[in-house]
Write an enzyme that holds these catalytic residues in place. Structure first.
Site, PDB file in Angstrom:
ATOM      1  CD  GLN A 224      -3.058  -0.561  -0.144  1.00  0.00           C
ATOM      2  OE1 GLN A 224      -3.136   0.604  -0.519  1.00  0.00           O
ATOM      3  NE2 GLN A 224      -3.752  -1.531  -0.707  1.00  0.00           N
ATOM      4  CB  SER A 225       4.257   1.909  -1.266  1.00  0.00           C
ATOM      5  OG  SER A 225       5.043   3.045  -1.573  1.00  0.00           O
ATOM      6  CG  ASN A 226       0.537   6.635   0.653  1.00  0.00           C
ATOM      7  OD1 ASN A 226      -0.584   6.352   0.245  1.00  0.00           O
ATOM      8  ND2 ASN A 226       0.865   6.605   1.942  1.00  0.00           N
TER       9      ASN A 226
END
Ligand SMILES: *Cc1c(COP(=O)(O)O)cnc(C)c1O
Length: 302
Positions: free
Chosen positions: A55-57
């Site tokens: 879920q890396s921005n």
């Protein structure tokens, strides 16, 4: 944030909206990427490669930046393909990034391998470090501090989530460069304070060098609070949940479950414990991350 300030009965709270930096839901990585992309273009790069959590921005904004500038993008994500696409991971795919999976313990080696393969395949890769936090990326936040001051804001405190340290290092450098007199307080979301403060300080030195600025940056300029790690990185507990709800219900503002939720919980707790003076102006720097609200792991908890 007048209604949140009033609800908490504490100091004047303001917000700086880097959740609105504009690139596919925005966030702090967009500022860093503005500078990293310039370097990539100067090197004639054709492919951006970076790594992060599922879920890396940072990965999502890198994929968007690649699309925006007509580059290819390879993301090395840790873990295994999930059963359901959601949140940032869904957006990575929509934005056209190629995904490579890696076991957590192996990710540096995997990243190197992907880079070497791309190099040998003539893809002209440009490697962006975790969180975009090298001297070039972090220098964006020195300019962000200049922007804040040019907007006429002179807060006593700037509070924000801190993880790979680039945002904080840049703000510290900008604070020195532009004679900011307030305090810059990073709320750690995943690391004990000594380690993070050390990372920020070293990065701040290299940002200073990168900007060719002779600045007297010291240990005491780097304030880190690690009291709000909760149950750990990415784990949403009651404090994070309360912060998400309070910001949403008093200001119509959306925090994210991983970063600003923790920093927001820290801010609320510090206000309640009387950490700030009543006449202080406290600026919460919203670093983005809202697509994680729609990550499968969190929708049930919010
Ligand atoms: C990456 C990120 C942070 C942490 O910023 P660093 O520069 O890595 O310390 C904070 N908030 C959000 C939403 C992020 O995506």
């Amino acid at each position: 944030m007048p209604r949140l300030s009033e609800f908490l009965g504490g100091p004047q709270l303001w917000v700086k909206r880097d959740d609105l930096t504009g690139l596919a839901f925005g966030g702090n990585k967009t500022r860093k990427l503005e500078f990293l992309l310039a370097e990539a273009q100067a090197h004639g790069a054709r492919t951006l490669i970076t790594a992060g959590a599922i879920q890396s921005n940072h990965c999502r904004q890198t994929a968007a930046a690649a699309a925006r500038y007509g580059l290819d993008c390879i993301l090395v994500l840790t873990g295994e393909p999930p059963e359901q696409n959601s949140g940032n991971f869904l957006l990575d795919q929509l934005l056209g990034a190629d995904i490579v999976w890696s076991p957590p313990a192996d990710r540096d080696r995997k990243l190197e391998e992907v880079f070497n393969d791309a190099w040998q395949g003539g893809m002209r890769p440009y490697l962006i470090p975790y969180g975009g936090s090298n001297a070039v990326g972090a220098s964006a936040y020195a300019f962000a501090m200049e922007e804040l001051l040019s907007q006429g804001m002179r807060p006593d405190w700037v509070v924000f989530p801190s993880s790979s340290g680039g945002t904080q290092a840049g703000l510290v450098v900008g604070g020195k460069q532009y004679a900011f007199s307030g305090k810059i307080l990073g709320i750690s979301v995943d690391k004990p304070k000594e380690g993070l403060a050390d990372t920020v300080l070293r990065l701040a030195f290299s940002v200073g060098e990168c900007l060719k600025a002779k600045l007297d940056i010291r240990e005491q300029d780097v304030l880190v609070n690690d009291d709000f790690l909760g149950a750990g990185y990415g784990v949403m507990g009651p404090a994070e949940r309360e912060a998400l709800q309070l910001f949403a219900r008093t200001e119509g503002l959306l925090l994210d479950p991983v970063y600003t939720g923790k920093a927001g919980a820290g801010l609320i707790s510090l206000v309640r414990s009387g950490y700030f003076r009543k006449d202080d102006v406290v600026l919460f720097w919203h670093t983005g991350g809202t697509p994680a609200l729609f990550a499968e792991a969190y929708t049930r908890l919010i």
